[in-house]
Design an enzyme around this catalytic site. Structure first.
Site, mmCIF file in Angstrom:
data_model
loop_
_atom_site.group_PDB
_atom_site.id
_atom_site.type_symbol
_atom_site.label_atom_id
_atom_site.label_comp_id
_atom_site.label_asym_id
_atom_site.label_seq_id
_atom_site.Cartn_x
_atom_site.Cartn_y
_atom_site.Cartn_z
ATOM 1 N N TYR A 28 0.943 -1.175 -0.038
ATOM 2 C CA TYR A 28 0.037 0.015 0.136
ATOM 3 C C TYR A 28 0.928 1.146 0.086
ATOM 4 C CZ TYR A 28 -3.502 3.507 1.273
ATOM 5 O OH TYR A 28 -4.340 4.646 1.486
ATOM 6 N N ASP B 171 8.910 2.443 0.762
ATOM 7 C CA ASP B 171 8.125 3.300 1.586
ATOM 8 C C ASP B 171 8.109 2.889 3.086
ATOM 9 O OD1 ASP B 171 5.774 4.479 2.474
ATOM 10 O OD2 ASP B 171 4.626 3.455 0.839
ATOM 11 N N LYS C 156 3.503 9.240 9.029
ATOM 12 C CA LYS C 156 3.193 8.819 10.234
ATOM 13 C C LYS C 156 3.862 9.136 11.404
ATOM 14 C CE LYS C 156 -0.132 5.406 8.359
ATOM 15 N NZ LYS C 156 0.294 4.492 7.147
HETATM 16 C C1 LIG Z 1 -0.192 4.979 5.745
HETATM 17 C C2 LIG Z 1 0.816 4.587 4.451
HETATM 18 C C3 LIG Z 1 0.681 5.477 3.227
HETATM 19 C C4 LIG Z 1 -0.391 6.678 3.237
HETATM 20 O O1 LIG Z 1 0.049 7.686 4.143
HETATM 21 P P1 LIG Z 1 -1.383 8.630 4.170
HETATM 22 O O2 LIG Z 1 -0.684 9.527 5.394
HETATM 23 O O3 LIG Z 1 -2.430 7.816 4.753
HETATM 24 O O4 LIG Z 1 -1.392 9.518 2.846
HETATM 25 C C5 LIG Z 1 1.606 5.259 2.260
HETATM 26 N N1 LIG Z 1 2.507 3.816 2.287
HETATM 27 C C6 LIG Z 1 2.219 3.324 3.630
HETATM 28 C C7 LIG Z 1 3.212 2.101 3.746
HETATM 29 C C8 LIG Z 1 1.376 3.515 4.499
HETATM 30 O O5 LIG Z 1 1.338 2.645 5.605
#
Ligand SMILES: *Cc1c(COP(=O)(O)O)cnc(C)c1O
Length: 446
Positions: free
Chosen positions: A142, A234, A263
């Protein structure tokens, strides 16, 4: 448990917000509880019910809900001095210096406002830097709500996973099963010279918690090097959680070209960031030509919250503390699962955890239960059958999790993510008693 106030609030919300929420995962069945406030490792809802919270904002809250004085006062001071200016501030430089000092691959950072914005910008940067269009993502990975990565399917049949995205976006995206080195080799053999970047979470954190098989990221690193493609980690979830301040890349000893953060690095406020070697990150405007800009980027309140949270973590042994608690929880869960649901798998590392409801046959218990937190150990008796990619996670008993297990946990005052896929988090605010209480609830609900 009385939920009258939450029900009434959701009724109002449904009239003015689609699905009654601002992020789809929050719309739990039959209706979500509305939070009044946080308290340490707990949240209290609009009806006064108290829940042990392992959602922790879906990842940003390393320290739980009560921020230490130094974090609290830094945030309040910044907010009191006027929220933002449209001119740079010292605190942005300090946070960028902090990230550079601790994260192996990062020399320079561009701060943005969400993980999604970070991955959008990283993909544009990789394409701009390499002059190529194709990106590779892992199935079940994701990367936020962005057009290039919201895809499903494989081979020549990759298409957008949501209406509203033109097929042309997906036409530039290739997909791989996580942990399958052979598939990565074939993909690069066919498309290598067109691939701008491989985008992967170091650990699939939004789809099960799948640990990499030893050597998998090294394979991706080599393939990218051989073909002039960029490796993008990521680390929006794993950043400043797995591996502590060095992040998952430090823990695994694999250095990506670019890293996306979000985050935790904003200390609970909206944030994202793209970090990497200067030579690449300096392709962003105004140093380079790849357009990137944002009214709120590097917001002083966010920067102060992130910086003080990470300083506090560094100075107070926070990672040892929470990883120890999470280990206590994972090993307690392993014992319970061995007793009550031997086909299930306990996954997670550092302060991440989850019980995957793997089905019968996913693994045998011939050699006894596996160690707490599946790390894809080839010597483990179950290693053949434990989940290794998004497809394996999807085959688990997701309906049982959502319809029976999750409500049973909520009834006992434990707040978990409502679906089978997202990770749970231990925070610095969770006490030993909280862990014991959680284990009792799992024992009851599993
Ligand atoms: C949460 C998340 C995102 C998206 O971040 P948002 O602040 O919700 O846009 C992208 N990549 C990973 C791995 C995530 O856990």
């Amino acid at each position: 448990m009385n939920h009258e106030q939450s029900r009434a609030l959701y009724d109002r919300a449904l009239s003015v917000m689609p699905g009654g929420v601002n992020s789809s995962v929050r719309a739990t069945q039959p209706y979500p509880f509305f939070v009044e406030r946080g308290d340490g490792g707990h949240v209290i809802d609009a009806d006064g019910n108290r829940y042990l919270d392992f959602v922790m904002g879906y990842g940003p809250l390393l320290l739980g809900h009560d921020l230490p004085d130094q974090v609290q006062s830094a945030i309040q001071r910044r907010a009191a001095e006027g929220p933002m200016y449209g001119a740079p501030t010292e605190v942005e430089v300090e946070l960028a210096e902090f990230v550079r000092r601790h994260v192996p691959s990062v020399e320079m950072t561009r701060f943005v406002n969400s993980g999604t914005e970070a991955t959008v910008s990283a993909v544009r940067l990789a394409r701009g830097y390499t002059g190529r269009d194709k990106i590779v993502v892992m199935r079940g990975g994701y990367h936020g709500a962005q057009e290039s990565t919201l895809v499903e399917g494989e081979g020549d049949h990759v298409h957008p996973s949501s209406p509203g995205i033109p097929d042309e976006f997906a036409a530039h995206t290739l997909t791989l099963p996580f942990n399958d080195a052979e598939a990565a080799h074939s993909l690069f053999a066919e498309h290598g010279d067109d691939i701008a970047a491989v985008l992967t979470e170091p650990i699939l954190g939004n789809y099960g918690i799948v640990h990499p098989i030893s050597g998998y990221h090294e394979t991706l690193r080599e393939l990218c090097d051989d073909h002039g493609s960029l490796l993008v980690f990521d680390e929006v979830i794993t950043g400043f959680r797995v591996g502590g301040l060095q992040c998952a890349q430090g823990k695994f000893g694999v250095t990506p070209d670019l890293t996306t953060f979000g985050k935790i690095v904003g200390g609970g406020f909206p944030v994202g960031a793209i970090g990497g070697r200067s030579e690449i990150v300096e392709q962003f405007t105004p140093a380079g030509d790849v357009f990137q800009s944002g009214t709120f980027s590097g917001h002083p309140v966010t920067m102060a919250a992130g910086l003080e949270t990470l300083r506090y973590a560094a100075e107070n042994g926070v990672y040892d503390q929470i990883n120890g608690r999470a280990e206590q929880l994972r090993s307690g869960l392993t014992d319970i699962v061995a007793d009550q649901a031997p086909e299930y798998t306990v996954v997670g590392t550092d302060s991440m955890f989850k019980v995957i409801f793997t089905r019968n046959g996913a693994g045998t218990q011939a050699g006894g239960p596996c160690d707490a937190g599946c790390v894809q150990d080839p010597d483990c008796d179950r290693s053949e059958g434990c989940p290794k990619n998004g497809h394996d996670i999807k085959r688990a008993e997701t309906e049982r999790w959502q319809r029976l297990f999750w409500p049973a946990m909520q009834d006992q005052g434990v707040f978990l993510t409502a679906n089978q896929f997202e990770s749970q988090f231990v925070s610095a605010a969770h006490t030993e008693d909280d862990i014991e209480a959680a284990l009792e609830a799992y024992k009851e609900a599993l």
